[in-house]
Write a protein that holds these residues in place. Structure first.
Motif, PDB file in Angstrom:
ATOM      1  N   GLU A  35      -0.121  10.048  -2.539  1.00 53.19           N
ATOM      2  CA  GLU A  35      -1.205  10.098  -1.569  1.00 53.19           C
ATOM      3  C   GLU A  35      -0.658  10.194  -0.155  1.00 53.19           C
ATOM      4  O   GLU A  35       0.557  10.236   0.058  1.00 53.19           O
ATOM      5  N   ALA A  36      -1.566  10.196   0.831  1.00 49.87           N
ATOM      6  CA  ALA A  36      -1.197  10.550   2.206  1.00 49.87           C
ATOM      7  C   ALA A  36      -0.186   9.622   2.841  1.00 49.87           C
ATOM      8  O   ALA A  36       0.708  10.053   3.549  1.00 49.87           O
ATOM      9  N   GLY A  37      -0.296   8.324   2.610  1.00 50.90           N
ATOM     10  CA  GLY A  37       0.651   7.397   3.220  1.00 50.90           C
ATOM     11  C   GLY A  37       0.046   6.633   4.381  1.00 50.90           C
ATOM     12  O   GLY A  37      -1.131   6.756   4.718  1.00 50.90           O
ATOM     13  N   GLU A  91      -2.148   1.799  11.879  1.00 57.24           N
ATOM     14  CA  GLU A  91      -2.562   0.696  11.022  1.00 57.24           C
ATOM     15  C   GLU A  91      -1.778  -0.579  11.307  1.00 57.24           C
ATOM     16  O   GLU A  91      -2.149  -1.651  10.825  1.00 57.24           O
ATOM     17  N   ALA A  92      -0.689  -0.474  12.083  1.00 55.82           N
ATOM     18  CA  ALA A  92       0.094  -1.657  12.453  1.00 55.82           C
ATOM     19  C   ALA A  92      -0.259  -2.153  13.847  1.00 55.82           C
ATOM     20  O   ALA A  92       0.453  -2.990  14.410  1.00 55.82           O
ATOM     21  N   ARG A  98       0.818  -1.201   0.000  1.00 53.64           N
ATOM     22  CA  ARG A  98       0.000   0.000   0.000  1.00 53.64           C
ATOM     23  C   ARG A  98       0.858   1.261   0.000  1.00 53.64           C
ATOM     24  O   ARG A  98       0.581   2.247  -0.676  1.00 53.64           O
ATOM     25  N   ALA A  99       1.921   1.235   0.814  1.00 51.09           N
ATOM     26  CA  ALA A  99       2.806   2.399   0.903  1.00 51.09           C
ATOM     27  C   ALA A  99       3.443   2.702  -0.440  1.00 51.09           C
ATOM     28  O   ALA A  99       3.541   3.869  -0.850  1.00 51.09           O
ATOM     29  N   ALA A 100       3.892   1.649  -1.145  1.00 53.95           N
ATOM     30  CA  ALA A 100       4.509   1.852  -2.453  1.00 53.95           C
ATOM     31  C   ALA A 100       3.503   2.441  -3.441  1.00 53.95           C
ATOM     32  O   ALA A 100       3.820   3.347  -4.228  1.00 53.95           O
ATOM     33  N   LYS A 101       2.267   1.963  -3.397  1.00 55.06           N
ATOM     34  CA  LYS A 101       1.234   2.456  -4.309  1.00 55.06           C
ATOM     35  C   LYS A 101       0.894   3.906  -4.002  1.00 55.06           C
ATOM     36  O   LYS A 101       0.798   4.744  -4.905  1.00 55.06           O
ATOM     37  N   GLU A 102       0.720   4.218  -2.702  1.00 53.65           N
ATOM     38  CA  GLU A 102       0.330   5.573  -2.334  1.00 53.65           C
ATOM     39  C   GLU A 102       1.455   6.572  -2.600  1.00 53.65           C
ATOM     40  O   GLU A 102       1.212   7.717  -2.948  1.00 53.65           O
ATOM     41  N   GLU A 103       2.710   6.112  -2.423  1.00 48.94           N
ATOM     42  CA  GLU A 103       3.843   7.000  -2.725  1.00 48.94           C
ATOM     43  C   GLU A 103       3.880   7.305  -4.208  1.00 48.94           C
ATOM     44  O   GLU A 103       4.144   8.445  -4.623  1.00 48.94           O
ATOM     45  N   ARG A 116      10.868  -1.098   4.083  1.00 42.69           N
ATOM     46  CA  ARG A 116      10.769   0.100   4.918  1.00 42.69           C
ATOM     47  C   ARG A 116       9.498   0.862   4.526  1.00 42.69           C
ATOM     48  O   ARG A 116       9.309   1.209   3.364  1.00 42.69           O
ATOM     49  N   VAL A 117       8.639   1.094   5.499  1.00 47.23           N
ATOM     50  CA  VAL A 117       7.411   1.851   5.266  1.00 47.23           C
ATOM     51  C   VAL A 117       7.553   3.205   5.947  1.00 47.23           C
ATOM     52  O   VAL A 117       7.648   3.275   7.178  1.00 47.23           O
ATOM     53  N   ARG A 118       7.591   4.269   5.159  1.00 51.14           N
ATOM     54  CA  ARG A 118       7.664   5.607   5.725  1.00 51.14           C
ATOM     55  C   ARG A 118       6.279   6.023   6.192  1.00 51.14           C
ATOM     56  O   ARG A 118       5.313   5.955   5.420  1.00 51.14           O
TER      57      ARG A 118
END
Length: 312
Positions: A193-195, A200-201, A184-189, A269-271
């Protein structure tokens, strides 16, 4: 004449409550600690310690002396600074200490800069985290400490130390490759998008560090601020072990932005985004008055230059 080193030993005894604990903190034997305190008392003609249960306490004379000890230590550091100024800090020994990732990303590059600019200045680097880093400063085993201030650490106005913010470092969420949050993070980046928010974890299995490492309470504080208490499945402090557990799909954790993952296939790594995205503040700490010593000033400057060059 009062020996400043004996004052440091007396301070350690007062802080730790027993001769044995003070000896451990000072890297001395208990008999050496006892001898130093007795010698200090003989020099002043007073008794400094008295038994109390299984421990000891400072006598009223010891308390009075300790009230002056911090000011005397600061004056001593300023005297050393004035003496060292004649050599402009390009000779002698400078001792740096810090937690593991600070050693690899800050202390080591700073030591290399100092070696190139002042080859006659010997730089020694050691590893310490939490209270042991402050104890290394007080005992004279370190001149500069790199710390993330612990909850029970010295306050900002502690007369024994000068503490300066060096770097505010974001914390990232480390997850196994293929984890839904990583995808999801890769897609939103890519879509700007917001991130991902840390909350969420909340339902993940988490990896905690052991008590002596600051990472544990940093993670706990960040998760609490995000509104949840993590479920800890594993307790490991060494990053090699932490990354191996993540790679195996056994948990997630927060990690410093400075930690490289290029050799850790299997870990993403998820920012994190949103208000209150977690981070840690890294400080340089020196004994009060020591920042004016040229060698220490050079060391602080080198650390600041390295920190400025980090992409965090």
């Amino acid at each position: 004449m009062i020996d400043v080193r004996r004052l440091r030993v007396l301070r350690a005894v007062a802080d730790h409550g027993t001769v044995t604990a003070a000896a451990d903190a000072m890297h001395l034997t208990p008999s050496a600690v006892s001898q130093q305190v007795r010698a200090l008392g003989r020099d002043l003609g007073v008794e400094l310690l008295a038994p109390q249960g299984r421990g000891i306490r400072l006598t009223s004379e010891g308390q009075v002396l300790l009230e002056h000890a911090d000011a005397m230590e600061e004056r001593w550091e300023r005297a050393l600074a004035d003496l060292a100024a004649h050599g402009e800090g390009h000779t002698g020994v400078l001792r740096l200490t810090g937690f593991p990732t600070a050693v690899s990303t800050l202390a080591a590059p700073a030591a290399a800069r100092l070696r190139a600019g002042a080859p006659r200045l010997s730089v020694e680097v050691a590893e310490a985290d939490g209270p042991p880093a402050y104890e290394a400063l007080l005992s004279g085993r370190a001149d500069i400490a790199l710390t993330v201030p612990p909850p029970d650490g010295p306050p900002a106005d502690d007369r024994r130390f000068e503490q300066r913010l060096l770097l505010r470092e974001p914390l990232d969420l480390f997850v196994p490759d293929g984890h839904p949050l990583a995808e999801r993070a890769a897609k939103e980046e890519a879509e700007d998008e917001a991130g991902i928010a840390l909350a969420e974890a909340a339902g993940e299995d988490w990896i905690a560090s052991k008590d002596e490492c600051h990472q544990g309470w940093v993670v706990q504080a960040a998760c609490s601020a995000a509104g949840f208490t993590p479920h800890y499945s594993h307790r490991v402090s060494d990053w090699t072990g932490v990354l191996a557990l993540i790679r195996a799909g056994l948990g997630v954790t927060l990690g410093p932005r400075m930690l490289p993952l290029h050799e850790s296939g299997g870990v993403s790594r998820v920012r994190l985004a949103g208000e209150g995205a977690p981070g840690r503040s890294i400080f340089t700490v020196v004994r009060r008055g020591a920042a004016d010593r040229p060698a220490v000033a050079h060391g602080l400057e080198a650390l600041e230059k390295v920190a400025e060059g980090l992409a965090v």
